[in-house]
Write a protein that holds these residues in place. Structure first.
Motif, PDB file in Angstrom:
ATOM      1  N   PRO A  90      -0.109   3.291  -3.497  1.00 17.76           N
ATOM      2  CA  PRO A  90      -1.273   3.768  -2.744  1.00 17.76           C
ATOM      3  C   PRO A  90      -2.541   3.851  -3.583  1.00 17.76           C
ATOM      4  N   PRO A 105      -1.328   3.848   3.555  1.00 20.51           N
ATOM      5  CA  PRO A 105      -2.548   3.899   2.743  1.00 20.51           C
ATOM      6  C   PRO A 105      -3.521   2.757   3.022  1.00 20.51           C
ATOM      7  N   SER A 157       0.824  -1.210   0.000  1.00 20.54           N
ATOM      8  CA  SER A 157       0.000   0.000   0.000  1.00 20.54           C
ATOM      9  C   SER A 157       0.860   1.262   0.000  1.00 20.54           C
TER      10      SER A 157
END
Length: 339
Positions: A89, A143, A85
């Motif tokens: 993101p 994220p 992530s």
């Protein structure tokens, strides 16, 4: 209680497939949607209606809701790898946030009244206290956690505007496998510690990395609250019943046992289970890893009649090992014999 049909998104994945079993075992009509990007068709039990597709396909969702008479959604579909992530993101804001917005819109349009969301302790970021209560500030540091927090906020706003209530269950460290070895963690390259450790114990990995030995914990390694995936699935079924019984109330609850084990505790337990040592590679700590992350589970125990049945580290590891061995047997039958 009248048992309404439940749509499980990501029902061919790790936690989703256990929720399907828990619902089915308790007599609920279950339907699964999964795009099979990380899920496995074999994880969906025979007799459960299955749709291969994306939760953002609003035409498909409308058809499923109408065909199956869906009254509730359990939402597990999404991306779950924290380092990924950080590197990508936009993938997480697409899969976990934007597509969930489409799913919620489909639920509202289809008249679905109850929504259970697979959230995470990552929404807390690095908490200032441990154990962590649901009222602790939510300050995600990646994220993944932020994408899940955004969904919690969307659900709260939607519940205020439409006849839909929800339960956000914030998971701590999910581990183990179905005690009957009907399903388990099957993803290649998984990053969960217990999954990695049992793979190493069975020769599927050369070693296990220990990220950080200088934490403020008894043995210097990070402490986490590990919850058996079957106990977690049981909590989802009880949460569904609570939403149906009180349609004007929404819930947010931690899912954990309220106690933690260190990385070395886990590796020692795997060593005991197999009677052989795992090769451990000591490395530096990863950015953002808290010393300890343990749930305060007082709210879920006060709200639901939830009594964990597998709250024991050795049991969690035994079930994870049994599934890993079965998975190896399944993979062997699919591998062509040389020559």
């Amino acid at each position: 209680m009248f048992k309404i049909p439940v749509l499980v998104t990501g029902g061919a994945g790790y936690i989703g497939s256990h929720a399907v079993l828990a619902l089915k075992d308790a007599g609920w009509p279950v339907v699964v949607i999964d795009n099979l990007v990380t899920g496995f068709r074999f994880a969906v039990p025979d007799g459960v209606p299955f749709y291969q597709g994306d939760i953002a396909d609003e035409a498909l969702l409308a058809r499923i809701v109408a065909e199956q008479g869906i009254g509730a959604i359990m939402h597990f579909a999404g991306s779950v790898v924290v380092p990924e992530s950080v590197e990508n993101p936009l993938k997480y804001y697409d899969n976990n946030t934007a597509r969930t917005r489409s799913l919620i819109a489909s639920a509202v349009r289809g008249g679905v009244r109850h929504f259970i969301f697979s959230s995470t302790a990552a929404t807390y970021g690095i908490p200032e206290v441990s154990p962590v209560t649901e009222d602790c500030p939510q300050r995600p540091i990646n994220p993944y956690g932020m994408s899940k927090l955004m969904t919690e906020l969307m659900l709260a706003d939607t519940a205020r505007a439409h006849p839909l209530n929800f339960c956000a269950l914030r998971y701590f460290n999910v581990a183990g496998a179905d005690p009957q070895a009907r399903t388990g963690q099957s993803t290649a390259g998984a990053t969960h510690l217990i999954k990695v450790a049992v793979e190493a114990a069975l020769g599927k990995r050369d070693s296990v990395a220990v990220f950080g030995t200088d934490f403020d914990t008894p043995d210097g390694t990070g402490v986490r609250d590990y919850i058996h995936v079957t106990d977690l699935a049981d909590a989802h079924v009880l949460a569904l019943e609570a939403l149906i019984e009180n349609p004007g109330r929404s819930l947010t609850m931690n899912c954990g046992y309220g106690r933690g084990f260190s990385v070395l505790d886990v590796l020692d337990a795997v060593d005991r289970a197999t009677n052989q040592p795992i090769n451990r590679v000591l490395q530096g700590r990863r950015p953002g890893d808290p010393d300890s992350l343990i749930s305060d589970n007082a709210r879920i125990k006060a709200t639901l009649p939830w009594v964990p049945r597998h709250a024991d580290l050795d049991t969690i590891i035994a079930h994870a090992l049994a599934w890993e061995r079965k998975l190896g047997e399944m993979q062997a039958t699919l591998t062509p014999t040389p020559g």
